[in-house]
Design an enzyme around this catalytic site. Structure first.
Site, PDB file in Angstrom:
ATOM      1  N   PHE A  12      39.197  49.300  41.642  1.00  0.00           N
ATOM      2  CA  PHE A  12      38.943  48.097  41.234  1.00  0.00           C
ATOM      3  C   PHE A  12      38.511  48.264  39.604  1.00  0.00           C
ATOM      4  N   THR A  39      43.623  56.510  47.662  1.00  0.00           N
ATOM      5  CA  THR A  39      42.880  56.424  48.979  1.00  0.00           C
ATOM      6  C   THR A  39      43.459  54.948  49.408  1.00  0.00           C
ATOM      7  N   ASP A  62      44.218  64.649  43.648  1.00  0.00           N
ATOM      8  CA  ASP A  62      42.538  64.519  44.009  1.00  0.00           C
ATOM      9  C   ASP A  62      41.743  65.060  42.932  1.00  0.00           C
ATOM     10  N   ALA A  86      35.872  57.397  43.436  1.00  0.00           N
ATOM     11  CA  ALA A  86      34.739  57.643  44.443  1.00  0.00           C
ATOM     12  C   ALA A  86      34.915  56.846  45.942  1.00  0.00           C
ATOM     13  N   THR A 103      34.309  63.628  48.242  1.00  0.00           N
ATOM     14  CA  THR A 103      34.515  63.077  46.973  1.00  0.00           C
ATOM     15  C   THR A 103      33.578  62.992  45.928  1.00  0.00           C
ATOM     16  N   THR A 137      25.637  54.236  39.983  1.00  0.00           N
ATOM     17  CA  THR A 137      25.331  52.881  40.424  1.00  0.00           C
ATOM     18  C   THR A 137      23.886  52.798  40.328  1.00  0.00           C
ATOM     19  N   ASP A 138      23.757  51.451  40.240  1.00  0.00           N
ATOM     20  CA  ASP A 138      21.987  50.984  40.399  1.00  0.00           C
ATOM     21  C   ASP A 138      21.537  51.587  41.859  1.00  0.00           C
ATOM     22  N   GLU A 139      22.479  51.713  42.689  1.00  0.00           N
ATOM     23  CA  GLU A 139      21.958  52.002  44.117  1.00  0.00           C
ATOM     24  C   GLU A 139      21.208  53.386  44.232  1.00  0.00           C
ATOM     25  N   TYR A 163      26.225  56.332  50.734  1.00  0.00           N
ATOM     26  CA  TYR A 163      26.981  56.236  49.694  1.00  0.00           C
ATOM     27  C   TYR A 163      26.001  56.435  48.352  1.00  0.00           C
ATOM     28  N   ALA A 165      23.290  57.932  48.458  1.00  0.00           N
ATOM     29  CA  ALA A 165      22.726  59.462  48.367  1.00  0.00           C
ATOM     30  C   ALA A 165      23.712  60.410  47.619  1.00  0.00           C
ATOM     31  N   LYS A 167      26.103  59.407  45.599  1.00  0.00           N
ATOM     32  CA  LYS A 167      26.097  59.108  44.095  1.00  0.00           C
ATOM     33  C   LYS A 167      24.939  59.800  43.362  1.00  0.00           C
ATOM     34  N   PRO A 218      31.336  36.238  57.058  1.00  0.00           N
ATOM     35  CA  PRO A 218      30.194  37.006  57.726  1.00  0.00           C
ATOM     36  C   PRO A 218      29.035  37.310  56.840  1.00  0.00           C
ATOM     37  N   ASN A 262      22.649  36.520  48.427  1.00  0.00           N
ATOM     38  CA  ASN A 262      23.947  36.644  48.885  1.00  0.00           C
ATOM     39  C   ASN A 262      24.454  35.232  49.528  1.00  0.00           C
TER      40      ASN A 262
HETATM   41  P1  NAD Z   1      36.977  51.465  44.393  1.00  0.00           P
HETATM   42  O1  NAD Z   1      36.890  52.142  45.807  1.00  0.00           O
HETATM   43  O2  NAD Z   1      37.789  50.252  44.195  1.00  0.00           O
HETATM   44  O3  NAD Z   1      38.083  52.572  43.817  1.00  0.00           O
HETATM   45  C1  NAD Z   1      37.730  54.084  43.718  1.00  0.00           C
HETATM   46  C2  NAD Z   1      39.187  54.562  43.374  1.00  0.00           C
HETATM   47  O4  NAD Z   1      38.926  56.072  43.289  1.00  0.00           O
HETATM   48  C3  NAD Z   1      40.273  54.409  44.358  1.00  0.00           C
HETATM   49  O5  NAD Z   1      41.608  54.118  43.316  1.00  0.00           O
HETATM   50  C4  NAD Z   1      40.695  55.717  44.881  1.00  0.00           C
HETATM   51  O6  NAD Z   1      42.107  56.043  45.181  1.00  0.00           O
HETATM   52  C5  NAD Z   1      40.031  56.661  44.130  1.00  0.00           C
HETATM   53  N1  NAD Z   1      39.736  57.857  44.415  1.00  0.00           N
HETATM   54  C6  NAD Z   1      38.871  58.052  45.872  1.00  0.00           C
HETATM   55  N2  NAD Z   1      38.629  59.415  46.185  1.00  0.00           N
HETATM   56  C7  NAD Z   1      39.312  60.209  45.285  1.00  0.00           C
HETATM   57  C8  NAD Z   1      39.672  61.389  44.948  1.00  0.00           C
HETATM   58  N3  NAD Z   1      39.277  62.570  45.751  1.00  0.00           N
HETATM   59  N4  NAD Z   1      40.605  61.854  43.812  1.00  0.00           N
HETATM   60  C9  NAD Z   1      40.842  60.969  42.989  1.00  0.00           C
HETATM   61  N5  NAD Z   1      40.784  59.533  43.218  1.00  0.00           N
HETATM   62  C10 NAD Z   1      39.809  59.186  44.268  1.00  0.00           C
HETATM   63  O7  NAD Z   1      35.892  51.632  43.550  1.00  0.00           O
HETATM   64  P2  NAD Z   1      35.160  50.887  42.359  1.00  0.00           P
HETATM   65  O8  NAD Z   1      34.283  49.666  43.114  1.00  0.00           O
HETATM   66  O9  NAD Z   1      36.158  50.809  41.596  1.00  0.00           O
HETATM   67  O10 NAD Z   1      34.026  51.890  41.601  1.00  0.00           O
HETATM   68  C11 NAD Z   1      34.469  52.699  40.904  1.00  0.00           C
HETATM   69  C12 NAD Z   1      33.161  53.294  40.477  1.00  0.00           C
HETATM   70  O11 NAD Z   1      32.120  52.857  39.933  1.00  0.00           O
HETATM   71  C13 NAD Z   1      32.549  54.315  41.691  1.00  0.00           C
HETATM   72  O12 NAD Z   1      32.191  55.644  41.236  1.00  0.00           O
HETATM   73  C14 NAD Z   1      31.383  53.477  41.952  1.00  0.00           C
HETATM   74  O13 NAD Z   1      30.501  54.452  42.660  1.00  0.00           O
HETATM   75  C15 NAD Z   1      30.874  52.815  40.890  1.00  0.00           C
HETATM   76  N6  NAD Z   1      30.290  51.527  40.727  1.00  0.00           N
HETATM   77  C16 NAD Z   1      30.680  50.437  41.525  1.00  0.00           C
HETATM   78  C17 NAD Z   1      30.112  49.282  41.476  1.00  0.00           C
HETATM   79  C18 NAD Z   1      30.565  48.211  42.050  1.00  0.00           C
HETATM   80  O14 NAD Z   1      30.285  47.217  42.268  1.00  0.00           O
HETATM   81  N7  NAD Z   1      31.873  48.179  42.627  1.00  0.00           N
HETATM   82  C19 NAD Z   1      29.038  49.071  40.551  1.00  0.00           C
HETATM   83  C20 NAD Z   1      28.643  50.201  40.182  1.00  0.00           C
HETATM   84  C21 NAD Z   1      29.294  51.412  40.111  1.00  0.00           C
HETATM   85  O1  DAU Z   2      25.006  47.930  43.005  1.00  0.00           O
HETATM   86  C1  DAU Z   2      26.332  48.441  42.939  1.00  0.00           C
HETATM   87  C2  DAU Z   2      27.078  48.606  44.113  1.00  0.00           C
HETATM   88  O2  DAU Z   2      27.242  47.325  44.447  1.00  0.00           O
HETATM   89  C3  DAU Z   2      28.069  49.790  44.018  1.00  0.00           C
HETATM   90  O3  DAU Z   2      27.650  50.850  43.775  1.00  0.00           O
HETATM   91  C4  DAU Z   2      28.733  49.768  45.112  1.00  0.00           C
HETATM   92  O4  DAU Z   2      30.291  50.614  45.128  1.00  0.00           O
HETATM   93  C5  DAU Z   2      29.500  48.287  45.511  1.00  0.00           C
HETATM   94  O5  DAU Z   2      30.204  48.498  46.678  1.00  0.00           O
HETATM   95  C6  DAU Z   2      28.118  47.527  45.608  1.00  0.00           C
HETATM   96  O6  DAU Z   2      27.530  47.679  46.778  1.00  0.00           O
HETATM   97  P1  DAU Z   2      26.953  46.381  47.760  1.00  0.00           P
HETATM   98  O7  DAU Z   2      26.749  46.936  49.030  1.00  0.00           O
HETATM   99  O8  DAU Z   2      26.033  45.562  46.975  1.00  0.00           O
HETATM  100  O9  DAU Z   2      28.128  45.656  47.930  1.00  0.00           O
HETATM  101  P2  DAU Z   2      28.868  44.808  48.951  1.00  0.00           P
HETATM  102  O10 DAU Z   2      29.999  43.758  48.368  1.00  0.00           O
HETATM  103  O11 DAU Z   2      29.403  45.580  50.095  1.00  0.00           O
HETATM  104  O12 DAU Z   2      27.692  43.822  49.419  1.00  0.00           O
HETATM  105  C7  DAU Z   2      27.156  43.014  48.442  1.00  0.00           C
HETATM  106  C8  DAU Z   2      26.044  42.209  49.419  1.00  0.00           C
HETATM  107  O13 DAU Z   2      26.645  41.404  50.450  1.00  0.00           O
HETATM  108  C9  DAU Z   2      25.346  43.397  50.117  1.00  0.00           C
HETATM  109  O14 DAU Z   2      23.829  42.780  50.263  1.00  0.00           O
HETATM  110  C10 DAU Z   2      25.871  43.141  51.570  1.00  0.00           C
HETATM  111  C11 DAU Z   2      26.128  41.580  51.754  1.00  0.00           C
HETATM  112  N1  DAU Z   2      27.623  41.232  52.614  1.00  0.00           N
HETATM  113  C12 DAU Z   2      28.635  42.364  52.383  1.00  0.00           C
HETATM  114  C13 DAU Z   2      29.710  42.137  53.097  1.00  0.00           C
HETATM  115  C14 DAU Z   2      31.037  43.016  52.705  1.00  0.00           C
HETATM  116  C15 DAU Z   2      27.571  40.755  53.486  1.00  0.00           C
HETATM  117  O15 DAU Z   2      26.592  39.866  53.782  1.00  0.00           O
HETATM  118  N2  DAU Z   2      28.568  40.380  54.199  1.00  0.00           N
HETATM  119  C16 DAU Z   2      29.812  41.371  54.027  1.00  0.00           C
HETATM  120  O16 DAU Z   2      30.840  41.161  54.823  1.00  0.00           O
END
Ligand code: NAD
Ligand code: DAU
Length: 362
Positions: A12, A39, A62, A86, A103, A137-139, A163, A165, A167, A218, A262
């Site tokens: 993404f 993946t 990879d 990741a 990973t 991540t902020d997590e 997750y 932990a 990161k 949900p 949410n």
């Molecule tokens: P995502 O799950 O959409 O994409 C992860 C990508 O990494 C995929 O294309 C997957 O194929 C690839 N990948 C996984 N394992 C791999 C490996 N071993 N070698 C090479 N490629 C591999 O994730 P995202 O939401 O795009 O997040 C990207 C990064 O940003 C992550 O590190 C995540 O922790 C961080 N992040 C995400 C968010 C969020 O809201 N989504 C917020 C803050 C930080």
């Molecule tokens: O804060 C940054 C993080 O944000 C990133 O590091 C993660 O990669 C990313 O997945 C995201 O984590 P969250 O757990 O916050 O995102 P998610 O979209 O899974 O969930 C957002 C909120 O919505 C969370 O409080 C859980 C809730 N939720 C999620 C799903 C999938 C629901 O209530 N129902 C659902 O079905």
């Protein structure tokens, strides 16, 4: 030095970063090598817009493959690594943490080691320019109470899911590489992203998908958990600023200053869908909301203090949440084929595992 190496660039945020890097508005961008294991979360269709761009070199592989990473660094004379690769979904980390360790921790360690080796071969000017950006991540900071101040760069780590932990562990390895070996690394901590090309396991695209397919929406627990939402294009622009002007050894928090519960996000999505793609029976999509069993260890609130990146790098988010969410809904309505393309057996199995069997089925 010739190129940047992006890992996870078919996911993404990675794909949005790649498209932004190679956008026509950025004609001077250097070539980009995109290493992704494809993946379940990786999707080559997301990269269609740059399919014919010779500055984009996609490599299916990879980050744990040290020989491959080393070869790419050498062959492309890489001047910066941006590590997005990741396992990123908290719910999956609860049901199966192994891949997160492999990973997020071991893979990042492997990248660091390959980067260190490459770095030693560079001359002084090249070393001064080299960067290793760890997209974290902020997590890693844990959960906030309702009146706690937002996470700053000095907030102590307190990860609470497999997750976060994993990161956090990766961040420590990156910091260690900076302090011990002088690898010019920078860590970013970003809040929840939303926008085009997000895998429909995360809140926003899952709700849009389920709404349109007449399935329940949900909401975990009471739906009062708070996230700080940032449009993915703003994350890309923040990372460009960090690459260009960030200081090695520093960490930067990136957020949207858009804290929302949410339930409020889900209701906004329902209203936007009611307006743009009304249900045949005239009822609101909100009728599909269903409260389901909460996520174990569910972090109650995240919020980001982004004064450091604003002051040091001059970055602030450009997309207001309401407008960004509206554009996002439009994107998913116009690109339903992108979601349909993801709905393979593996995706359906995930929906069954997380939502239709066990506790959440009730
Ligand atoms: P995502 O799950 O959409 O994409 C992860 C990508 O990494 C995929 O294309 C997957 O194929 C690839 N990948 C996984 N394992 C791999 C490996 N071993 N070698 C090479 N490629 C591999 O994730 P995202 O939401 O795009 O997040 C990207 C990064 O940003 C992550 O590190 C995540 O922790 C961080 N992040 C995400 C968010 C969020 O809201 N989504 C917020 C803050 C930080
Ligand atoms: O804060 C940054 C993080 O944000 C990133 O590091 C993660 O990669 C990313 O997945 C995201 O984590 P969250 O757990 O916050 O995102 P998610 O979209 O899974 O969930 C957002 C909120 O919505 C969370 O409080 C859980 C809730 N939720 C999620 C799903 C999938 C629901 O209530 N129902 C659902 O079905």
């Amino acid at each position: 030095m010739d190129a940047i190496l992006v890992t996870g660039g078919a996911g993404f945020i990675g794909a949005n970063f790649v498209l932004d890097w190679l956008a026509p508005s950025n004609p001077d961008a250097c070539p980009l090598v995109n290493l992704d294991a494809l993946t379940y979360a990786g999707n080559l269709a997301s990269l269609d817009p740059v399919a014919g761009d010779e500055r984009h070199r996609f490599v299916h592989g990879d980050i744990n493959d040290r020989a491959l990473v080393s070869r790419l660094l050498r062959e492309h004379r890489v001047r910066a690594i941006v590590n997005f690769a990741a396992e990123s979904h908290v719910d999956r980390s609860i049901l199966g943490p192994d891949a997160f360790v492999q990973t997020n921790i071991v893979g990042t360690f492997n990248l660091i080691e390959a980067a260190r080796e490459w770095y030693t071969t560079l001359d002084a000017t090249e070393r001064a320019a080299f960067r290793f950006i760890q997209v974290s991540t902020d997590e890693v900071f844990g959960a906030l109470g309702p009146s706690d101040p937002p996470f700053s760069e000095t907030t102590p780590y307190s990860p609470r899911s497999p997750y976060s932990a994993s990161k956090a562990a990766a961040d420590h390895l990156v910091q260690a590489a900076f302090h011990t070996y002088g690898l010019p690394a920078i860590i970013t901590h970003c809040s929840n992203n939303y926008g085009p090309l997000q895998f429909p396991e995360k809140l926003v695209p899952l709700m849009i998908r389920n709404a349109r397919r007449g399935e329940r929406l949900p909401v975990y627990g009471d739906g009062r958990q708070v996230r700080d939402w940032l449009h993915v294009s703003d994350h890309a622009s923040a990372l460009r600023a960090v690459l260009a002007r960030g200081r090695p050894g520093e960490t930067y928090n990136i957020g949207g200053s858009a804290e929302r519960e949410n339930l409020s996000v889900v209701n906004m999505l329902c209203s936007l869908l009611d307006e743009r793609s009304p249900r045949a029976d005239g009822a609101s999509y909100a009728a599909q909301i269903a409260y389901v069993t909460d996520r174990p260890g569910h972090d109650r609130r995240y919020a980001i203090d982004q004064r450091k990146i604003a002051a040091e790098l001059g970055w602030t988010p450009a997309v207001a949440f309401e407008q960004g969410l509206r554009d996002t809904v439009d994107w998913y309505l116009e690109n339903d084929a992108w979601i349909t393309g993801i709905e393979t057996g593996a995706y359906r199995q995930w929906l069954d595992t997380n939502y239709r069997s066990g506790e959440r089925a009730r």
